[in-house]
Motif scaffolding. Structure first.
Motif, PDB file in Angstrom:
ATOM      1  N   GLN A   1       0.827  -1.208   0.000  1.00 44.17           N
ATOM      2  CA  GLN A   1       0.000   0.000   0.000  1.00 44.17           C
ATOM      3  C   GLN A   1       0.860   1.256   0.000  1.00 44.17           C
ATOM      4  OE1 GLN A   1      -2.537  -1.561   3.452  1.00 44.17           O
ATOM      5  NE2 GLN A   1      -3.880  -0.028   2.525  1.00 44.17           N
TER       6      GLN A   1
ATOM      7  N   GLU B   1       2.419   1.794  -3.403  1.00 45.54           N
ATOM      8  CA  GLU B   1       1.597   1.961  -4.599  1.00 45.54           C
ATOM      9  C   GLU B   1       0.454   2.960  -4.473  1.00 45.54           C
ATOM     10  OE1 GLU B   1       0.229  -1.915  -5.620  1.00 45.54           O
ATOM     11  OE2 GLU B   1       2.239  -2.694  -6.077  1.00 45.54           O
ATOM     12  N   GLU B   2      -0.038   3.196  -3.271  1.00 44.46           N
ATOM     13  CA  GLU B   2      -1.240   4.017  -3.144  1.00 44.46           C
ATOM     14  C   GLU B   2      -0.911   5.488  -2.936  1.00 44.46           C
ATOM     15  OE1 GLU B   2      -4.128   2.460  -0.427  1.00 44.46           O
ATOM     16  OE2 GLU B   2      -3.983   0.422  -1.231  1.00 44.46           O
ATOM     17  N   ASP B   3      -1.892   6.331  -3.186  1.00 41.16           N
ATOM     18  CA  ASP B   3      -1.742   7.779  -3.076  1.00 41.16           C
ATOM     19  C   ASP B   3      -1.435   8.163  -1.626  1.00 41.16           C
ATOM     20  OD1 ASP B   3      -1.983  10.516  -2.996  1.00 41.16           O
ATOM     21  OD2 ASP B   3      -3.863  10.596  -4.113  1.00 41.16           O
TER      22      ASP B   3
END
Length: 297
Positions: free
Chosen positions: A281, A284-286
């Protein structure tokens, strides 16, 4: 924990020297948690670990000459006690050299409380989240400019410094805040103490530990600019080593032993990451969405 593992201290490597390094510094034959015959890792193999001089994460104790800190204690417990490696712990005093040294094979693991973000994930692999970080500012005593967070630095002519290769310079750049960089936490402290800088931005617990009692200096209250979580860093492709480390890490966290170990260095339940948060997470996540989801005021 009894710190009896051998280690070697060395000076900062130049960028050119780091680029010239080849994958000859690790004790594994194939660098992926197993030897060339496919046998289990550890059992007398040497694992080289890099630390950085940032208390309370990892540093060399000046009185004993031994490596110490919260992340080093975890590394010794997992890699040494549970996985059976002989550990060679080396100091790299320049933060910005840690990942280049890792990717060029000079060491197998970085144990320095390195925050997981997309830029770093493009160059290295990370174990699962271990410690949540907040940020603070080191300022002259009395905080004469009244700065409490990054927004307070915008539009000022203050001399701001942050550590090269750390996450703070990126945040300052995103906010359009002019700043210079230093190679180490000690350098940043020296800059403010010597009047060459008005503000040094770094992890809150590090500033409190390293500079909180220095006359003439003051550490602001901590704040969250972006949700930030640190972990051990590995070379990309060392999946077996990462996976075995993560298994032992989960055991320590689930049993409460992890908090028991790092609490000796000032970490509390407040610094433990959410149980459902993963390294993937954070890679890869904002970051803004993760901050909104997980950050606690």
């Amino acid at each position: 924990m009894d710190s009896t593992t051998p280690w070697m201290r060395f000076g900062a490597l130049s960028a050119a020297a780091l680029l010239a390094l080849t994958a000859c510094g690790n004790g594994n034959d194939n660098g992926n948690g197993t030897d060339a015959n496919g046998d289990d890792a550890g059992d007398g193999e040497t694992l080289t670990i890099a630390l950085n001089g940032e208390e309370p994460y990892s540093w060399i104790d000046t009185e004993t000459g031994e490596p110490t800190g919260a992340t080093i204690a975890i590394a010794e417990e997992i890699f040494g006690e549970r996985m059976g490696y002989d550990l060679q712990i080396e100091e790299e005093p320049t933060w910005g050299n840690l990942i280049p040294g890792l990717t060029n094979g000079h060491w197998d693991v970085v144990s320095a409380g390195m925050s997981i973000n997309a830029e770093r994930c493009a160059e290295a692999a990370f174990g699962e989240p271990e410690l949540v970080y907040t940020t603070a500012l080191l300022v002259p005593e009395g905080n004469p400019e009244g700065v409490e967070n990054f927004e307070d630095l915008q539009g000022t002519d203050l001399n701001v410094v942050a550590m090269s290769g750390a996450i703070e310079p990126g945040w300052l750049e995103e906010l359009g805040i002019e700043h210079d960089t230093v190679d180490s936490p000690d350098d940043g402290i020296d800059f403010v103490q010597g009047g060459r800088a008005d503000v040094f931005a770094l992890t809150a617990i590090s500033l409190e530990t390293m500079a909180g009692d220095i006359d003439g200096l003051e550490v602001t209250d901590s704040f969250i600019h972006e949700f930030s979580v640190g972990a051990h860093a590995f070379r990309s492709g060392d999946e077996d080593l990462v996976n075995e480390f993560n298994e032992h890490l989960a055991e320590l966290q689930d049993s409460g032993e992890y908090l028991e170990i790092v609490s000796e260095f000032g970490f509390t339940e407040d610094e433990m990451p959410p149980s459902d948060l993963t390294a993937q997470q954070l890679c890869e996540e904002d970051p803004a969405e993760l901050t909104e989801q997980y950050a606690q005021d």
